[in-house]
Design a protein around this motif. Structure first.
Motif, PDB file in Angstrom:
ATOM      1  N   CYS A 199      35.210  23.260  31.380  1.00 36.18           N
ATOM      2  CA  CYS A 199      34.592  24.535  30.904  1.00 36.18           C
ATOM      3  C   CYS A 199      35.185  24.738  29.524  1.00 36.18           C
ATOM      4  CB  CYS A 199      34.807  25.507  31.608  1.00 36.18           C
ATOM      5  SG  CYS A 199      34.166  25.657  33.379  1.00 36.18           S
ATOM      6  N   THR A 240      35.432  32.610  43.034  1.00 34.49           N
ATOM      7  CA  THR A 240      33.913  33.124  43.162  1.00 34.49           C
ATOM      8  C   THR A 240      33.611  33.853  41.785  1.00 34.49           C
ATOM      9  OG1 THR A 240      34.468  33.281  45.444  1.00 34.49           O
ATOM     10  CG2 THR A 240      32.741  34.418  44.725  1.00 34.49           C
ATOM     11  N   HIS A 242      26.377  22.422  37.038  1.00 36.32           N
ATOM     12  CA  HIS A 242      27.747  22.466  37.116  1.00 36.32           C
ATOM     13  C   HIS A 242      28.319  21.833  38.769  1.00 36.32           C
ATOM     14  CE1 HIS A 242      25.987  26.136  38.083  1.00 36.32           C
ATOM     15  NE2 HIS A 242      26.745  26.486  39.424  1.00 36.32           N
ATOM     16  N   ILE A 284      34.843  24.259  43.994  1.00 35.04           N
ATOM     17  CA  ILE A 284      34.959  25.682  44.618  1.00 35.04           C
ATOM     18  C   ILE A 284      34.636  25.546  46.018  1.00 35.04           C
ATOM     19  CG2 ILE A 284      33.617  27.803  44.475  1.00 35.04           C
ATOM     20  CD1 ILE A 284      33.122  27.363  41.334  1.00 35.04           C
ATOM     21  N   HIS A 342      32.768  31.410  39.400  1.00 34.75           N
ATOM     22  CA  HIS A 342      31.514  30.762  39.743  1.00 34.75           C
ATOM     23  C   HIS A 342      30.417  31.587  39.180  1.00 34.75           C
ATOM     24  CE1 HIS A 342      28.651  28.731  42.670  1.00 34.75           C
ATOM     25  NE2 HIS A 342      28.487  28.333  41.654  1.00 34.75           N
ATOM     26  N   HIS A 343      30.338  32.781  39.772  1.00 35.95           N
ATOM     27  CA  HIS A 343      29.243  33.927  39.274  1.00 35.95           C
ATOM     28  C   HIS A 343      29.130  33.988  37.883  1.00 35.95           C
ATOM     29  CE1 HIS A 343      27.635  35.039  43.422  1.00 35.95           C
ATOM     30  NE2 HIS A 343      28.876  34.775  43.667  1.00 35.95           N
ATOM     31  N   LEU A 352      32.025  21.383  39.249  1.00 35.49           N
ATOM     32  CA  LEU A 352      32.718  22.791  39.531  1.00 35.49           C
ATOM     33  C   LEU A 352      32.330  23.265  40.793  1.00 35.49           C
ATOM     34  CD1 LEU A 352      34.772  24.853  38.173  1.00 35.49           C
ATOM     35  CD2 LEU A 352      32.892  25.848  37.115  1.00 35.49           C
ATOM     36  N   GLU A 353      31.021  23.131  41.115  1.00 38.70           N
ATOM     37  CA  GLU A 353      30.818  23.694  42.410  1.00 38.70           C
ATOM     38  C   GLU A 353      31.439  23.268  43.547  1.00 38.70           C
ATOM     39  OE1 GLU A 353      26.624  25.919  44.052  1.00 38.70           O
ATOM     40  OE2 GLU A 353      26.437  24.444  42.706  1.00 38.70           O
ATOM     41  N   VAL A 409      34.524  32.845  33.423  1.00 38.02           N
ATOM     42  CA  VAL A 409      34.390  31.672  33.795  1.00 38.02           C
ATOM     43  C   VAL A 409      35.797  31.147  33.525  1.00 38.02           C
ATOM     44  CG1 VAL A 409      33.847  29.103  33.851  1.00 38.02           C
ATOM     45  CG2 VAL A 409      31.958  30.998  33.583  1.00 38.02           C
TER      46      VAL A 409
END
Length: 269
Positions: free
Chosen positions: A230, A153, A240, A247, A156-157, A243-244, A167
């Protein structure tokens, strides 16, 4: 608005994929893999070689297929907002199907645990089965998975706020923690005193935790690919999707493990 994609004019934002050989190659490889696995279970001679070749064929065909998908979304600009919404829906439906799969496992476990029949000694865990202490390796694995949820997380943020170092560090620690989780799970299997064939308890335990471990391995590879992308400066703070999706899949794996720990390791023991 009319879009120009690969020299063709179209009046819609959807991506009509070009003919690709990889779906049919993947299907043939999967058929060879499952057939070889069944033959191996039935102890056919030399089938292990075919099983290995089929597994390699699956990895190669799927890798080339996903390479094309990455190229379409990153370099060709085919993943418009409408396409991304469709892909998000596909990922959501996939995770829902996985949740229903694990629901069936939990259903079987509670059906056997709440009313144990005479074949298992009318008690749970069954007679002769010494369950694993939930406050040893299972608790360590729970802490590891929850920690990986925090690190992924954070990554991600960090991507959303264009913080590159955050990242990379977040995804790197997530992959490393996932590897440690898989290792501890294998140690737990080696030290357990019962097997898959030890009554319904052993079947439910290994079926549930084993498939969860398989999902952890897939999620680890999923996030590792996201980390590599990345490093190659492919995902951006606004685009993204891959990647999301990894996650979201990893958070699903975390939630399933919490249910496994509470129900099978703690309550079931």
């Amino acid at each position: 608005m009319t879009n120009i994609i690969r020299g063709n004019f179209q009046s819609h934002p959807f991506h009509l994929v070009s003919p690709s050989p990889w779906p049919i190659y993947t299907c043939i490889s999967l058929m060879a893999l499952t057939t070889s696995f069944v033959l191996m279970i039935n102890k056919f001679t030399y089938v292990n070689n075919f099983l290995f070749l089929a597994f390699v064929a699956v990895i190669i065909s799927m890798s080339f297929w996903w390479r094309d998908v990455v190229s379409e979304g990153t370099y060709l600009g085919d993943h418009t907002l409408a396409v991304q919404r469709g892909l998000y829906m596909g990922i959501a439906l996939f995770i829902i199907s996985e949740a229903l799969f694990f629901l069936a496992i939990f259903w079987t476990f509670f059906h056997s645990a709440l009313a144990p029949n005479i074949e298992v000694g009318t008690k749970w865990p069954p007679m002769g089965v010494s369950s694993i202490n939930p406050f040893e390796l299972p608790l360590i694995n729970t802490i590891l998975l929850l920690s990986s949820g925090i690190t992924v997380t954070y990554g991600h943020h960090s991507l959303i706020h264009a913080h590159r170092n955050g990242v990379l560090h977040g995804l790197f620690w997530t992959v490393l923690i996932a590897i440690f989780f898989t290792y501890f799970q294998s140690v737990e299997y080696l030290d357990s005193t019962y097997t898959l064939s030890d009554s319904t308890f052993g079947s439910c335990f290994y079926f549930g935790t084993g498939f969860h471990g398989f999902h952890v391995i897939i999620g680890t590879a999923f996030i590792a690919v996201g980390l590599w992308r990345c490093l190659s400066y492919q995902p951006t703070e606004n685009h993204h999707l891959g990647l999301e999706s990894s996650i979201l899949y990893w958070h699903f794996v975390d939630v399933v493990w919490l249910f496994l720990f509470v129900s099978i390791y703690y309550w079931g023991s």
